[in-house]
Design a protein around this motif. Sequence first.
Motif, PDB file in Angstrom:
ATOM      1  N   GLU A 580      20.111 -73.340   5.965  1.00  0.00           N
ATOM      2  CA  GLU A 580      20.330 -71.951   6.358  1.00  0.00           C
ATOM      3  C   GLU A 580      21.588 -71.386   5.715  1.00  0.00           C
ATOM      4  N   GLN A 581      22.579 -72.225   5.504  1.00  0.00           N
ATOM      5  CA  GLN A 581      23.780 -71.755   4.814  1.00  0.00           C
ATOM      6  C   GLN A 581      23.459 -71.354   3.385  1.00  0.00           C
ATOM      7  N   ARG A 582      22.620 -72.132   2.720  1.00  0.00           N
ATOM      8  CA  ARG A 582      22.208 -71.757   1.365  1.00  0.00           C
ATOM      9  C   ARG A 582      21.411 -70.469   1.382  1.00  0.00           C
ATOM     10  N   LEU A 583      20.529 -70.352   2.361  1.00  0.00           N
ATOM     11  CA  LEU A 583      19.701 -69.154   2.459  1.00  0.00           C
ATOM     12  C   LEU A 583      20.535 -67.920   2.788  1.00  0.00           C
ATOM     13  N   ALA A 584      21.517 -68.077   3.672  1.00  0.00           N
ATOM     14  CA  ALA A 584      22.368 -66.933   4.034  1.00  0.00           C
ATOM     15  C   ALA A 584      23.091 -66.394   2.805  1.00  0.00           C
ATOM     16  N   LYS A 585      23.592 -67.289   1.973  1.00  0.00           N
ATOM     17  CA  LYS A 585      24.284 -66.862   0.760  1.00  0.00           C
ATOM     18  C   LYS A 585      23.314 -66.168  -0.195  1.00  0.00           C
ATOM     19  N   ALA A 586      22.108 -66.724  -0.329  1.00  0.00           N
ATOM     20  CA  ALA A 586      21.117 -66.140  -1.222  1.00  0.00           C
ATOM     21  C   ALA A 586      20.675 -64.757  -0.741  1.00  0.00           C
ATOM     22  N   LEU A 587      20.448 -64.616   0.555  1.00  0.00           N
ATOM     23  CA  LEU A 587      20.001 -63.332   1.084  1.00  0.00           C
ATOM     24  C   LEU A 587      21.104 -62.285   0.996  1.00  0.00           C
ATOM     25  N   ALA A 588      22.359 -62.703   1.145  1.00  0.00           N
ATOM     26  CA  ALA A 588      23.467 -61.761   0.971  1.00  0.00           C
ATOM     27  C   ALA A 588      23.514 -61.264  -0.474  1.00  0.00           C
ATOM     28  N   TRP A 589      23.305 -62.166  -1.421  1.00  0.00           N
ATOM     29  CA  TRP A 589      23.269 -61.755  -2.832  1.00  0.00           C
ATOM     30  C   TRP A 589      22.124 -60.774  -3.058  1.00  0.00           C
ATOM     31  N   LEU A 590      20.959 -61.076  -2.481  1.00  0.00           N
ATOM     32  CA  LEU A 590      19.793 -60.222  -2.671  1.00  0.00           C
ATOM     33  C   LEU A 590      20.028 -58.833  -2.075  1.00  0.00           C
ATOM     34  N   LYS A 591      20.652 -58.780  -0.913  1.00  0.00           N
ATOM     35  CA  LYS A 591      20.938 -57.485  -0.296  1.00  0.00           C
ATOM     36  C   LYS A 591      21.869 -56.654  -1.172  1.00  0.00           C
ATOM     37  N   ALA A 592      22.899 -57.303  -1.719  1.00  0.00           N
ATOM     38  CA  ALA A 592      23.858 -56.585  -2.563  1.00  0.00           C
ATOM     39  C   ALA A 592      23.217 -56.099  -3.851  1.00  0.00           C
ATOM     40  N   ASN A 593      22.223 -56.835  -4.326  1.00  0.00           N
ATOM     41  CA  ASN A 593      21.610 -56.493  -5.611  1.00  0.00           C
ATOM     42  C   ASN A 593      20.322 -55.685  -5.475  1.00  0.00           C
ATOM     43  N   THR A 594      20.042 -55.197  -4.282  1.00  0.00           N
ATOM     44  CA  THR A 594      18.909 -54.283  -4.084  1.00  0.00           C
ATOM     45  C   THR A 594      19.348 -53.059  -3.277  1.00  0.00           C
ATOM     46  N   ALA A 595      20.646 -52.774  -3.289  1.00  0.00           N
ATOM     47  CA  ALA A 595      21.189 -51.691  -2.457  1.00  0.00           C
ATOM     48  C   ALA A 595      20.802 -50.317  -2.982  1.00  0.00           C
ATOM     49  N   SER A 596      20.638 -50.173  -4.301  1.00  0.00           N
ATOM     50  CA  SER A 596      20.255 -48.889  -4.891  1.00  0.00           C
ATOM     51  C   SER A 596      18.921 -49.035  -5.594  1.00  0.00           C
ATOM     52  N   THR A 597      18.281 -47.915  -5.861  1.00  0.00           N
ATOM     53  CA  THR A 597      16.968 -47.973  -6.516  1.00  0.00           C
ATOM     54  C   THR A 597      17.042 -48.633  -7.891  1.00  0.00           C
ATOM     55  N   PRO A 598      17.996 -48.273  -8.765  1.00  0.00           N
ATOM     56  CA  PRO A 598      18.061 -48.945 -10.070  1.00  0.00           C
ATOM     57  C   PRO A 598      18.279 -50.451  -9.948  1.00  0.00           C
ATOM     58  N   SER A 599      19.207 -50.861  -9.055  1.00  0.00           N
ATOM     59  CA  SER A 599      19.461 -52.296  -8.916  1.00  0.00           C
ATOM     60  C   SER A 599      18.262 -53.003  -8.300  1.00  0.00           C
ATOM     61  N   ARG A 600      17.528 -52.317  -7.426  1.00  0.00           N
ATOM     62  CA  ARG A 600      16.339 -52.920  -6.820  1.00  0.00           C
ATOM     63  C   ARG A 600      15.269 -53.175  -7.880  1.00  0.00           C
ATOM     64  N   ILE A 601      15.044 -52.192  -8.728  1.00  0.00           N
ATOM     65  CA  ILE A 601      14.037 -52.352  -9.792  1.00  0.00           C
ATOM     66  C   ILE A 601      14.434 -53.485 -10.727  1.00  0.00           C
ATOM     67  N   LYS A 602      15.710 -53.518 -11.116  1.00  0.00           N
ATOM     68  CA  LYS A 602      16.204 -54.553 -12.022  1.00  0.00           C
ATOM     69  C   LYS A 602      16.035 -55.936 -11.407  1.00  0.00           C
ATOM     70  N   THR A 603      16.366 -56.069 -10.126  1.00  0.00           N
ATOM     71  CA  THR A 603      16.266 -57.362  -9.460  1.00  0.00           C
ATOM     72  C   THR A 603      14.817 -57.816  -9.344  1.00  0.00           C
ATOM     73  N   VAL A 604      13.916 -56.914  -8.991  1.00  0.00           N
ATOM     74  CA  VAL A 604      12.504 -57.268  -8.875  1.00  0.00           C
ATOM     75  C   VAL A 604      11.951 -57.717 -10.223  1.00  0.00           C
ATOM     76  N   LEU A 605      12.321 -57.033 -11.288  1.00  0.00           N
ATOM     77  CA  LEU A 605      11.849 -57.415 -12.629  1.00  0.00           C
ATOM     78  C   LEU A 605      12.358 -58.803 -13.005  1.00  0.00           C
ATOM     79  N   HIS A 606      13.623 -59.087 -12.706  1.00  0.00           N
ATOM     80  CA  HIS A 606      14.172 -60.418 -12.997  1.00  0.00           C
ATOM     81  C   HIS A 606      13.485 -61.497 -12.163  1.00  0.00           C
ATOM     82  N   ALA A 607      13.042 -61.122 -10.962  1.00  0.00           N
ATOM     83  CA  ALA A 607      12.441 -62.103 -10.066  1.00  0.00           C
ATOM     84  C   ALA A 607      11.045 -62.530 -10.505  1.00  0.00           C
ATOM     85  N   LEU A 608      10.406 -61.737 -11.351  1.00  0.00           N
ATOM     86  CA  LEU A 608       9.014 -62.041 -11.725  1.00  0.00           C
ATOM     87  C   LEU A 608       8.876 -63.404 -12.382  1.00  0.00           C
TER      88      LEU A 608
END
Length: 651
Positions: A580-608
């Motif tokens: 859960e500690q690993r997951l908490a860190k990962a989810l915090a990163w994901l939240k920070a990198n999907t805060a705006s529409t441009p960053s959300r699109i960029k993150t989703v594309l990288h996740a593919l």
Amino acid sequence: MTIYLDSLDQAVEHILGHVAGTLRMGAPLGIGKPHRLLNALYQRIEADRQRRWQLYTALSLDPPDAGSGLQGRFLKPFLQRQFGEDFPRLDYVQAMKRDALPANIEVEEFYMQSGALLNSRQTQRGYASLNYTHVAEALAQREVNIIVQKVAAQAGSDRLSLSSNNDLTQDTVQAVLDRGLPRPLMVAEIDPQLPWMGGSASVAADYFDLVITPPPPYPKLFGLPRQPIGDADYAIGLYASALVRDGGTLQIGIGALADALCHALVLRHTDNAAYRRVLAALDPQLEQHPVVRSHGGLDPFEHGLYGCSEMINEGFKRLVETGVIRRKVVDDEALMTRIATGTANLGDLARLDRDGEYLHGAFYLGSPDFYDWLRQLDESERRGIGMRRISEINQLYGGHETLERLQRRDARFFNSCMMATALGAAVSDALEDGRVVSGVGGQYNFVAMSHALPDARSALMFRAVREHAGKQQSNVRWNYGHTTIPRHLRDLYINEYGIADLLARNDEECVIAMAAITDARFQAPLLEQARQSLKLRSDFQAPAHWCDNTLQRLQEKLRPFRHDGSLPDYPLGSDFTPVEQRLAKALAWLKANTASTPSRIKTVLHALTARSQDHEAFERMQLQAPQSLGERIEARLLALALRQTTPAASP
């Protein structure tokens, strides 16, 4: 004569039969609130619109909702484990969140769970802005006619303990009586899970008119989940730790910044060489900082500290365990005078060791581990902790000012704020439009006390930057539409870029000191505003080293110490499992990198194309075999976040 009941329904009948007309009730903040009794009353009075109920309280704790998506997958199992399946959520809080309190029930709070009721019209209208020390008198003005409180009992004892909340109950009863009003109906609910605390928290059973012992099962006490400490938090805690003088007095607030400060103090005392290495990397000139030289220190604690704080929390547990908190005081003015003047004899010192207390607080709140620690204290350790009235803790004017001045030598009052202005005002409790995030609580009390004590300092800690609507904003503002601490009470401000000493400084000096700890991206507009406002000379040029005020540079300085364990993610322990500690860190990163529409699109594309070998994490999130399109997208996003936050990840 005290009445003993074991039925909540019978207790409700007794209360409603005893109090005619409007029920004007006071209830403690935090875990001293009897949730099950309050819910039974709410359900009865909600159904009977002829009865009116006015509840005066604070910090009505409510577990967070799990939510949906990846957050829900992570939080739902954790919340079930942390709070239990049967945690009694307060009915009135659920109604307030929906703005659905019936017309015959009013709730007035003076401090709220941070951000939880920001959008509740009923709550915002009912908020009472009060210093903690003014609450008892305010309750007397409202003519409270009943006080309810959870208490602890001890086998074989005819006494009860106010336990977690010795803060307001006795002060309020006295304030009511001083107004010539009838003593409120005093109702205690025994909770076997509350730790027994003695001293002035212990009262005769007949202090209460009604004592309720509900049948089991007993829900868990509300446990605050311990949060991970980030680089900015650690930098703030490290700077703050250098301002603490050996043999002094310590008050701290709650949250990640306070946790980071406590870890830094422990490191200073238990591994001073490592502590000095971290400080040298953070700021090679810190030991020469004027306020560190005049009021602080970097050495281990030879004499130890005395803790005097409205709230006892996780950090104090660690400070006591490691010997940082150990300086004892007694309520004897003559003896404390002899100690202060160096004329104490062996008998004085023996009495101090035998009867002295090293930690005073008005209420406590923490994790399940923290509550276990309090329960398991041996008697000698327990005697060293005194739960006191808020009138004794948060001010000097409770009737024993000379004694408290002797006890609180070299006091350091550390609290958090959200924002600070360049001229020294602090924003801690509300937004610019007046909506309340939390409350003033005791912050003003401690800031004012620091100015009343000749050798004390108040330090307000804050992060330099916040994110709003996907954009970075500076927390050093030129001006703001709401302030908690006025600028004429300015003292020390600390963020991840350093210490600003504003005490007795003129306005230009304040502007320069605050600009020096402002994130590099926001310095130029702040200085230009100061020039336009006639607060800064036109030819002032920012020193070149101010350009180092960036998160990237801070991370570079602290990275070796994050890796070698000197600055762990969870310095005070964790309620999360390792996965859960690993997951908490990962989810915090994901939240920070999907805060705006441009960053959300960029993150989703990288996740593919993202992949992760952390099978345990995917099993914990029940995404080891995603079926739907939504689950497959969640799995790819999680894989990307885990990859980005593992120790081997590139910056």
